[in-house]
Design an enzyme around this catalytic site. Structure first.
Site, PDB file in Angstrom:
ATOM      1  N   GLY A   1       0.341  89.848  26.165  1.00 53.01           N
ATOM      2  CA  GLY A   1       1.722  90.229  26.433  1.00 53.01           C
ATOM      3  C   GLY A   1       2.449  90.602  25.164  1.00 53.01           C
ATOM      4  N   GLY A   2       3.639  90.025  24.984  1.00 49.26           N
ATOM      5  CA  GLY A   2       4.490  90.359  23.848  1.00 49.26           C
ATOM      6  C   GLY A   2       3.824  90.102  22.509  1.00 49.26           C
TER       7      GLY A   2
ATOM      8  N   GLY B   1     -12.780 123.638   6.575  1.00 48.57           N
ATOM      9  CA  GLY B   1     -11.495 122.942   6.511  1.00 48.57           C
ATOM     10  C   GLY B   1     -11.661 121.516   6.028  1.00 48.57           C
TER      11      GLY B   1
HETATM   12  C1  HXC Z   1       4.396  78.928  28.671  1.00 45.18           C
HETATM   13  C2  HXC Z   1       2.128  78.710  28.521  1.00 45.18           C
HETATM   14  C3  HXC Z   1       1.981  80.120  28.412  1.00 45.18           C
HETATM   15  C4  HXC Z   1       3.165  80.907  28.424  1.00 45.18           C
HETATM   16  C5  HXC Z   1       0.022  79.244  28.332  1.00 45.18           C
HETATM   17  N1  HXC Z   1       0.890  78.220  28.479  1.00 45.18           N
HETATM   18  N2  HXC Z   1       0.668  80.403  28.294  1.00 45.18           N
HETATM   19  N3  HXC Z   1       3.332  78.133  28.644  1.00 45.18           N
HETATM   20  N4  HXC Z   1       4.349  80.263  28.546  1.00 45.18           N
HETATM   21  N5  HXC Z   1       3.118  82.220  28.295  1.00 45.18           N
HETATM   22  C6  HXC Z   1       0.568  76.787  28.546  1.00 45.18           C
HETATM   23  C7  HXC Z   1      -0.118  76.368  29.807  1.00 45.18           C
HETATM   24  O1  HXC Z   1       0.830  76.071  30.794  1.00 45.18           O
HETATM   25  C8  HXC Z   1      -0.882  75.132  29.349  1.00 45.18           C
HETATM   26  O2  HXC Z   1       0.022  74.080  29.221  1.00 45.18           O
HETATM   27  C9  HXC Z   1      -1.285  75.488  27.951  1.00 45.18           C
HETATM   28  O3  HXC Z   1      -0.388  76.542  27.534  1.00 45.18           O
HETATM   29  C10 HXC Z   1      -2.693  76.024  27.864  1.00 45.18           C
HETATM   30  O4  HXC Z   1      -2.855  77.056  28.811  1.00 45.18           O
HETATM   31  P1  HXC Z   1      -4.126  77.128  29.779  1.00 45.18           P
HETATM   32  O5  HXC Z   1      -3.822  78.155  30.802  1.00 45.18           O
HETATM   33  O6  HXC Z   1      -4.510  75.753  30.217  1.00 45.18           O
HETATM   34  O7  HXC Z   1      -5.242  77.642  28.775  1.00 45.18           O
HETATM   35  P2  HXC Z   1      -6.405  78.700  29.034  1.00 45.18           P
HETATM   36  O8  HXC Z   1      -7.144  78.367  30.277  1.00 45.18           O
HETATM   37  O9  HXC Z   1      -7.170  78.730  27.772  1.00 45.18           O
HETATM   38  O10 HXC Z   1      -5.690  80.102  29.236  1.00 45.18           O
HETATM   39  C11 HXC Z   1      -4.962  80.652  28.183  1.00 45.18           C
HETATM   40  C12 HXC Z   1      -4.220  81.888  28.682  1.00 45.18           C
HETATM   41  C13 HXC Z   1      -3.395  81.499  29.945  1.00 45.18           C
HETATM   42  C14 HXC Z   1      -5.215  82.985  29.050  1.00 45.18           C
HETATM   43  C15 HXC Z   1      -3.332  82.391  27.558  1.00 45.18           C
HETATM   44  O11 HXC Z   1      -2.631  80.346  29.659  1.00 45.18           O
HETATM   45  C16 HXC Z   1      -2.488  82.571  30.384  1.00 45.18           C
HETATM   46  O12 HXC Z   1      -2.898  83.529  31.066  1.00 45.18           O
HETATM   47  N6  HXC Z   1      -1.221  82.434  30.042  1.00 45.18           N
HETATM   48  C17 HXC Z   1      -0.205  83.373  30.464  1.00 45.18           C
HETATM   49  C18 HXC Z   1      -0.329  84.675  29.783  1.00 45.18           C
HETATM   50  C19 HXC Z   1       0.812  85.564  30.116  1.00 45.18           C
HETATM   51  O13 HXC Z   1       0.861  86.170  31.179  1.00 45.18           O
HETATM   52  N7  HXC Z   1       1.802  85.528  29.212  1.00 45.18           N
HETATM   53  C20 HXC Z   1       3.103  86.173  29.442  1.00 45.18           C
HETATM   54  C21 HXC Z   1       2.945  87.525  29.021  1.00 45.18           C
HETATM   55  S1  HXC Z   1       4.373  88.411  29.326  1.00 45.18           S
HETATM   56  P3  HXC Z   1      -0.446  72.552  29.263  1.00 45.18           P
HETATM   57  O14 HXC Z   1       0.824  71.798  29.312  1.00 45.18           O
HETATM   58  O15 HXC Z   1      -1.305  72.410  30.473  1.00 45.18           O
HETATM   59  O16 HXC Z   1      -1.188  72.308  27.996  1.00 45.18           O
HETATM   60  C22 HXC Z   1       4.927  88.741  27.835  1.00 45.18           C
HETATM   61  C23 HXC Z   1       6.013  89.748  27.881  1.00 45.18           C
HETATM   62  C24 HXC Z   1       6.722  89.807  26.577  1.00 45.18           C
HETATM   63  O17 HXC Z   1       4.473  88.246  26.895  1.00 45.18           O
HETATM   64  C25 HXC Z   1       7.114  91.191  26.255  1.00 45.18           C
HETATM   65  C26 HXC Z   1       7.908  91.208  25.000  1.00 45.18           C
HETATM   66  C27 HXC Z   1       8.223  92.577  24.601  1.00 45.18           C
END
Ligand code: HXC
Length: 510
Positions: free
Chosen positions: A169-170, A404
């Site tokens: 993501g971001g 070139g």
């Molecule tokens: C809050 C998050 C998080 C997030 C992970 N966690 N991503 N908390 N915001 N974006 C937390 C989980 O809840 C979990 O908390 C811990 O981090 C570990 O995550 P897991 O999922 O257990 O780990 P894993 O299986 O290794 O997977 C990692 C991951 C997955 C692939 C990164 O967590 C995931 O898909 N996260 C979301 C990714 C995403 O969609 N991000 C937003 C993108 S949008 P606990 O408490 O259990 O330890 C974006 C837009 C911004 O970024 C644009 C700006 C211009």
């Protein structure tokens, strides 16, 4: 006082634990180090000074107030690498997946501001799930602040990004605007949207590795400039790279002591170019034999291998090497090679790193795929980059410099300062076969006549002397003396200054 100190130490100990022992162990079980362990390996022993260890997010939505960790998922501060200052931030995956909250981003911004103000590079270690999902627009705004600083710092201080876990993501756009991105194989991946979103939108089934693993980004997309097998090797290599980089755009390239005599002659170079002009040879051998102690840090090693880019040193000071690689596609320039080299040349120019270019190029790659892929614009990027660069530029043509591509590859016409050619150089509009087929089309049915015409063309044009007669080549040099001749040229160019016509900025064909 004792009780205050105890409280301080207790708070520090808590902060150092990040998301807690269980999550640290989970991080290790995945073959990854923690943010603090990474910083320890990256920096000189005991040089790290941490800032904002006690910062916590102030969000309350979705019960997030019950989930606060000191540091808020990123470790920031400054230290040294081999005694030279550097700012660093490392995302801590054990805290809410290293996700970016408003306060997390503010910590990074503070480091970026300090790096710019105090003239030292900034290195970011990424391991993050992207925007803190519970936070909404606060996190988006915070990302914007980080991106803005990436742009403002570009060309002011070197910025390096090291991807050591998820980067989603971001989080991807900050690294994308830095100078170099490196990744760790098997544990890191970068994408703007993950496999689930991809499945929904395009119905493609992909794993994170297939979508944005280190292999994909270092060989196909060229998003990453290199990939390493694990955290430890990666961080060691970052230290090695750092030693080549100036601290900022007003700094000179670092100078390191060397035992390597600049006059060192390499007799084996006299036979590097094969008798048969269509036989390949390894251009890396030339780079390694010219650079101090054969120390070469390659950038983009596994992408567009038909051109080589990377840092070495001559007489202890950093130079950027750009070289066609006859071992791959005969060293031809295609879109990928042009883009790769253009970006490297621009980095060197931003940071006062002289360019040493070795040329053996049969031209631009013809064909539908290249034309439709925009080779005209991509090739122009390299032409533009070499021409606008005002750093000292020394070019050596080892063999072919056709068409070139001759102009593009830091020729005299593109403002190169010193242009040498080996006696084996062939500077011409094109190779003999292609030329004869066009000019003597009428004689195609007569092999004897064609052979004679080919010989005539080779004798007349395929040498360095016609270019030397016009002063496009400053001297024809013996291959074994290349290191010394390049070193002398760089000495002569040490105080080079170029008067520039005022402009806001140029408009390189992006
Ligand atoms: C809050 C998050 C998080 C997030 C992970 N966690 N991503 N908390 N915001 N974006 C937390 C989980 O809840 C979990 O908390 C811990 O981090 C570990 O995550 P897991 O999922 O257990 O780990 P894993 O299986 O290794 O997977 C990692 C991951 C997955 C692939 C990164 O967590 C995931 O898909 N996260 C979301 C990714 C995403 O969609 N991000 C937003 C993108 S949008 P606990 O408490 O259990 O330890 C974006 C837009 C911004 O970024 C644009 C700006 C211009």
């Amino acid at each position: 006082m004792k009780q205050f100190v105890q409280e301080l130490e207790a708070r520090r100990a808590k902060a150092r634990l990040g998301g807690g022992q269980a999550r640290i162990e989970a991080q290790h079980a995945r073959g990854k180090l923690t943010a603090r362990e990474r910083i320890e390996l990256l920096l000189d022993a005991n040089s790290f000074e941490e800032f904002d260890m006690f910062v916590e997010h102030r969000n309350t939505d979705f019960d997030t107030d019950k989930n606060r960790f000191p540091g808020d998922g990123v470790v920031t501060g400054w230290g040294t690498i081999n005694g030279r200052m550097v700012y660093v931030f490392a995302k801590d995956f054990t805290v809410l997946g290293g996700s970016t909250s408003e306060w997390h981003a503010q910590k990074i911004c503070k480091i970026q501001d300090m790096a710019m103000q105090n003239g030292a590079p900034c290195i970011g270690l990424f391991d993050s799930g992207g925007a803190r999902i519970q936070e909404g627009v606060g996190s988006l705004a915070a990302y914007g602040e980080v991106f803005k600083r990436n742009v403002l710092a570009s060309g002011v201080v070197p910025q390096l990004s090291v991807i050591m876990g998820p980067c989603a993501g971001g989080d991807v756009y900050s690294p994308a605007m830095t100078d170099f991105i490196f990744m760790v194989r098997d544990t890191s991946y970068m994408f703007i949207t993950g496999p689930d979103v991809v499945k929904t939108v395009t119905h493609e089934d992909v794993t994170p590795e297939q979508l944005g693993g280190a292999k994909v980004h270092s060989t196909k997309s060229s998003v990453a400039d290199g990939a390493y097998d694990n955290d430890v090797i990666c961080l060691e290599e970052m230290r090695r790279l750092y030693d080549f980089l100036p601290l900022n755009n007003r700094d000179k390239p670092p100078h390191w002591p060397t035992q390597d005599d600049p006059r060192r002659e390499e007799m084996s170079l006299d036979t590097l170019v094969p008798e048969n002009p269509n036989k390949p040879y390894d251009m890396k051998e030339l780079i390694l034999k010219v650079a101090d102690e054969g120390d070469f840090f390659e950038i983009g090693e596994n992408f567009a291998k038909n051109i080589i880019t990377g840092f070495g040193r001559i007489e202890g000071s950093t130079v950027g090497f750009v070289a066609n690689q006859p071992m791959v596609l005969a060293g031809v320039l295609d879109s990928d090679a042009s883009r790769k080299a253009a970006r490297f040349v621009r980095f060197c120019d931003c940071f006062n790193i002289p360019l040493v270019t070795f040329v053996d190029v049969p031209g631009f790659l013809p064909g539908l795929a290249q034309e439709h892929g925009g080779i005209i614009k991509h090739g122009a990027k390299l032409l533009f980059a070499f021409t606008e660069a005002t750093v000292p530029k020394v070019t050596v043509i080892t063999r072919k410099a056709y068409g070139g591509a001759y102009d593009v590859m830091a020729s005299k016409h593109m403002r190169a300062d010193v242009n040498y050619a080996w006696p084996s150089a062939q500077i011409a509009v094109m190779g003999a076969k292609g030329a004869v087929e066009i000019i003597f089309r009428n004689e195609r049915g007569n092999p004897d006549a064609i052979a004679e015409r080919t010989k005539e063309y080779e004798d007349r044009f395929l040498n360095p002397f016609i270019a030397a007669q016009r002063g496009y080549i400053d001297d024809v040099i013996r291959p074994h003396s290349t290191r010394w001749r390049v070193a002398r040229a760089l000495r002569m160019l040490k105080n080079k200054q170029v008067a520039q016509v005022w402009k806001k900025h140029d408009n390189i064909p992006l």
